[in-house]
Design a protein around this motif. Structure first.
Motif, PDB file in Angstrom:
ATOM      1  N   ALA A  51       0.809  -1.220   0.000  1.00  0.00           N
ATOM      2  CA  ALA A  51       0.000   0.000   0.000  1.00  0.00           C
ATOM      3  C   ALA A  51       0.843   1.272   0.000  1.00  0.00           C
ATOM      4  N   ASN A  52       2.070   1.182   0.507  1.00  0.00           N
ATOM      5  CA  ASN A  52       2.908   2.385   0.579  1.00  0.00           C
ATOM      6  C   ASN A  52       3.768   2.588  -0.670  1.00  0.00           C
ATOM      7  N   ASN A  53       3.472   1.832  -1.730  1.00  0.00           N
ATOM      8  CA  ASN A  53       4.110   2.036  -3.046  1.00  0.00           C
ATOM      9  C   ASN A  53       5.555   1.572  -3.126  1.00  0.00           C
ATOM     10  N   TRP A  54       5.903   0.576  -2.347  1.00  0.00           N
ATOM     11  CA  TRP A  54       7.254   0.004  -2.406  1.00  0.00           C
ATOM     12  C   TRP A  54       7.597  -0.361  -3.850  1.00  0.00           C
ATOM     13  N   LEU A  55       8.827  -0.084  -4.255  1.00  0.00           N
ATOM     14  CA  LEU A  55       9.256  -0.314  -5.634  1.00  0.00           C
ATOM     15  C   LEU A  55       9.057  -1.771  -6.051  1.00  0.00           C
ATOM     16  N   PRO A  56       8.292  -2.047  -7.129  1.00  0.00           N
ATOM     17  CA  PRO A  56       8.107  -3.421  -7.578  1.00  0.00           C
ATOM     18  C   PRO A  56       9.026  -3.820  -8.728  1.00  0.00           C
ATOM     19  N   SER A  57       9.709  -2.860  -9.374  1.00  0.00           N
ATOM     20  CA  SER A  57      10.460  -3.139 -10.608  1.00  0.00           C
ATOM     21  C   SER A  57      11.907  -2.679 -10.477  1.00  0.00           C
ATOM     22  N   PRO A  58      12.718  -3.423  -9.733  1.00  0.00           N
ATOM     23  CA  PRO A  58      14.076  -2.947  -9.467  1.00  0.00           C
ATOM     24  C   PRO A  58      14.968  -2.910 -10.700  1.00  0.00           C
TER      25      PRO A  58
END
Length: 323
Positions: A51-58
């Motif tokens: 929910a806090n928008n943690w990076l999904p595409s490193p």
């Protein structure tokens, strides 16, 4: 010369598309600034559906960092291996290796959040087998030769430029991860300071007749923020560190062990723990650390404050580490 790391996971609770875009662009500008001043590494990571928008595409982020920099490495720590298509990941890493001149370091873990597997309809119980397949496929794919894959013959191009292949480490905190690394002759990256697991890995290297090495966090690897007035900074910005600490704590259960592990429920408790530290430049130098991990945008930290921390580190700490 100590290793210097600037970490980005681009978390921003309650972000708007505009604010998150500004945060991403600021991170690239910070990476370029850090590169010019001799910081050695940008570290990023992978989480999904947070929910806090943690990076999904490193790896996408890594490519953007490489375009903005010339020298520093980018460490993806960690990629969640079983969530990636093996052939596509082999291609992406090969292209990033070519673009960057060999500056990409990939730590492949299996993750610890079943809900991330559910998002991609990947069987949580099959994660060990899928990780084996991924790592074995990457190593075969990067030879540029044909090899069997899921009942057919395939070939992956282009070949990466790094010999014998791009730097690939196996991450984790379990004996299964250590065995996997040893069997494949890959370096091992324990997720915390676990000397007993390092010993187990070395024993398995002898058993399998392979060679490898360990990149293990120190017993203390604090996440740093630099400020002229730490008391003021804790009062104004401590909630951002607490947000990240509480998020991590909610994910870690059972046998999961991490270098970033906090039991704090208040800013005061978090400050006392020392996992996150706000330091003056003088105090940072006095720590005498071998690894300095700066976290300028932690937990939704305002971008302006992130810049203040990074500039203080690069201008008032880094030159003194070189002396």
């Amino acid at each position: 010369m100590p290793v210097t790391v600037v970490r980005f996971n681009l978390v921003e609770p309650d972000a708007t598309p505009a604010s998150l875009s500004a945060r991403y662009r600021a991170a690239l500008e910070m990476a370029a600034y850090a590169d010019e001043r001799g910081v050695t590494t940008v570290q990023t990571e992978e989480h999904h559906g947070v929910a806090n928008n943690w990076l999904p595409s490193p790896f996408v982020f890594a490519g953007a960092v490489f375009g903005a920099t010339r020298r520093l490495a980018v460490t993806v720590s960690a990629a969640i291996g079983p969530l990636h298509d093996p052939l596509r990941l082999a291609e992406e890493i090969a292209v990033l290796d070519l673009l960057s001149g060999g500056r990409l370091v990939t730590v492949a873990g299996i993750g610890y959040r079943p809900e991330e597997y559910a998002i991609f309809d990947v069987d949580w119980k099959a994660r060990g087998r899928l990780q084996d397949e991924l790592l074995e496929t990457l190593l075969k794919a990067w030879t540029g030769e044909e090899f069997p894959f899921r009942g057919r013959t395939v070939r992956v191009t282009p070949r990466p430029c790094t010999e014998p292949h791009p730097l690939l480490l196996v991450g984790g905190s379990s004996k299964a991860a250590a065995r996997r690394a040893a069997r494949l002759g890959l370096p091992f990256f324990p997720s915390a300071h676990l000397p007993e697991l390092e010993s187990y890995y070395k024993e398995r290297l002898v058993e399998y007749g392979t060679e490898g090495w360990t990149m293990m966090p120190a017993a203390e690897t604090p996440l740093l923020h630099i400020a002229e007035d730490p008391d003021r900074a804790w009062a104004l910005y401590g909630r951002h560190f607490l947000h990240e600490a509480r998020t991590y704590a909610s994910w870690q259960s059972g046998g999961v062990r991490s270098a970033v592990k906090s039991a704090a429920t208040t800013v005061e408790e978090l400050r006392a723990e020392g996992v996150y530290r706000i330091l003056t430049p003088d105090a940072c130098v006095a720590l005498g650390l071998d690894n300095h991990v700066l976290h300028p945008l932690s937990g939704g930290m305002p971008v302006d404050e992130g810049w203040r921390s990074l500039r203080l580190f690069c201008e008032s700490v880094l030159p003194r580490l070189e002396d």
